[in-house]
Design a protein around this motif. Structure first.
Motif, PDB file in Angstrom:
ATOM      1  N   GLY A 140       0.795  -1.221   0.000  1.00  0.00           N
ATOM      2  CA  GLY A 140       0.000   0.000   0.000  1.00  0.00           C
ATOM      3  C   GLY A 140       0.827   1.270   0.000  1.00  0.00           C
ATOM      4  O   GLY A 140       0.294   2.365  -0.163  1.00  0.00           O
ATOM      5  N   GLN A 192      -0.147   4.013   3.399  1.00  0.00           N
ATOM      6  CA  GLN A 192      -0.200   3.303   4.671  1.00  0.00           C
ATOM      7  C   GLN A 192      -0.389   1.831   4.374  1.00  0.00           C
ATOM      8  O   GLN A 192      -0.720   1.460   3.252  1.00  0.00           O
ATOM      9  CB  GLN A 192      -1.333   3.832   5.540  1.00  0.00           C
ATOM     10  CG  GLN A 192      -2.708   3.650   4.908  1.00  0.00           C
ATOM     11  CD  GLN A 192      -3.805   4.292   5.736  1.00  0.00           C
ATOM     12  OE1 GLN A 192      -3.537   5.017   6.681  1.00  0.00           O
ATOM     13  NE2 GLN A 192      -5.042   4.034   5.379  1.00  0.00           N
ATOM     14  N   THR A 198      -1.790  -1.325   3.497  1.00  0.00           N
ATOM     15  CA  THR A 198      -3.064  -1.656   2.861  1.00  0.00           C
ATOM     16  C   THR A 198      -2.924  -3.014   2.180  1.00  0.00           C
ATOM     17  O   THR A 198      -1.958  -3.243   1.460  1.00  0.00           O
ATOM     18  CB  THR A 198      -3.426  -0.603   1.783  1.00  0.00           C
ATOM     19  OG1 THR A 198      -3.362   0.692   2.362  1.00  0.00           O
ATOM     20  CG2 THR A 198      -4.807  -0.840   1.235  1.00  0.00           C
ATOM     21  N   TYR A 199      -3.884  -3.872   2.398  1.00  0.00           N
ATOM     22  CA  TYR A 199      -3.879  -5.185   1.764  1.00  0.00           C
ATOM     23  C   TYR A 199      -4.678  -5.118   0.464  1.00  0.00           C
ATOM     24  O   TYR A 199      -5.900  -5.114   0.483  1.00  0.00           O
ATOM     25  CB  TYR A 199      -4.486  -6.234   2.701  1.00  0.00           C
ATOM     26  CG  TYR A 199      -3.631  -6.495   3.916  1.00  0.00           C
ATOM     27  CD1 TYR A 199      -2.690  -7.512   3.911  1.00  0.00           C
ATOM     28  CD2 TYR A 199      -3.755  -5.710   5.055  1.00  0.00           C
ATOM     29  CE1 TYR A 199      -1.888  -7.746   5.030  1.00  0.00           C
ATOM     30  CE2 TYR A 199      -2.955  -5.934   6.177  1.00  0.00           C
ATOM     31  CZ  TYR A 199      -2.029  -6.956   6.145  1.00  0.00           C
ATOM     32  OH  TYR A 199      -1.240  -7.181   7.247  1.00  0.00           O
ATOM     33  N   HIS A 200      -3.971  -4.994  -0.658  1.00  0.00           N
ATOM     34  CA  HIS A 200      -4.649  -5.006  -1.958  1.00  0.00           C
ATOM     35  C   HIS A 200      -3.780  -5.704  -2.992  1.00  0.00           C
ATOM     36  O   HIS A 200      -3.736  -5.331  -4.148  1.00  0.00           O
ATOM     37  CB  HIS A 200      -5.041  -3.586  -2.404  1.00  0.00           C
ATOM     38  CG  HIS A 200      -3.878  -2.653  -2.571  1.00  0.00           C
ATOM     39  ND1 HIS A 200      -3.090  -2.621  -3.689  1.00  0.00           N
ATOM     40  CD2 HIS A 200      -3.380  -1.719  -1.746  1.00  0.00           C
ATOM     41  CE1 HIS A 200      -2.150  -1.711  -3.544  1.00  0.00           C
ATOM     42  NE2 HIS A 200      -2.298  -1.150  -2.373  1.00  0.00           N
TER      43      HIS A 200
END
Length: 134
Positions: free
Chosen positions: A58, A92, A94-96
């Motif tokens: 992220g 920051q 972020t799980y993507h």
């Protein structure tokens, strides 16, 4: 019968913030590594590095400098990985992750790095050299 090795080129990011190193842990494993991945067609190693950090963590990073190139053979793969020192610009945790392979993202201290299991144990001393002992 000889087997032909498959060429795989990748990029890896050593990203330090407040004396901690950005690390990721893949699904189904207890070992950790720096954000990294394959260089896609039409992409430079630097572009791949920046993309992989964004996808896996992220964070948006900028490359401060090229560090070293690691060449190794893993299974049937002739692997070349370009390592870059990176700095966080924004973002920051972020799980993507589009590949859905990242289980955990964390900033690790020197002591944590020294004691955890590494995806590539041969990188441990290099990674530790980027984080100050407190």
């Amino acid at each position: 019968m000889s087997s032909t090795l498959i060429t795989w080129n990748g990029a890896a990011a050593i990203t330090v913030l407040n004396d901690k190193l950005l690390m990721v842990r893949g699904k189904g494993t207890t070992s950790w590594g720096v954000p990294s991945g394959q260089i896609e067609i039409g992409e430079t190693a630097e572009q791949a590095c920046i993309r992989e950090v964004s996808e896996e963590t992220g964070y948006t990073v900028m490359i401060k400098e090229a560090l070293h190139t690691k060449k190794t053979v893993i299974g049937n793969y002739d692997v070349t990985t370009y390592y870059f020192l990176c700095e966080v610009v924004s973002g920051q945790i972020t799980y993507h992750d589009p590949d859905e392979i990242i289980e955990e993202i964390a900033w690790k201290t020197y002591d944590e790095l020294a004691s955890l299991q590494h995806d590539y144990p041969e990188d441990k001393e290099v990674l530790l050299s980027f984080v100050n002992v407190r």
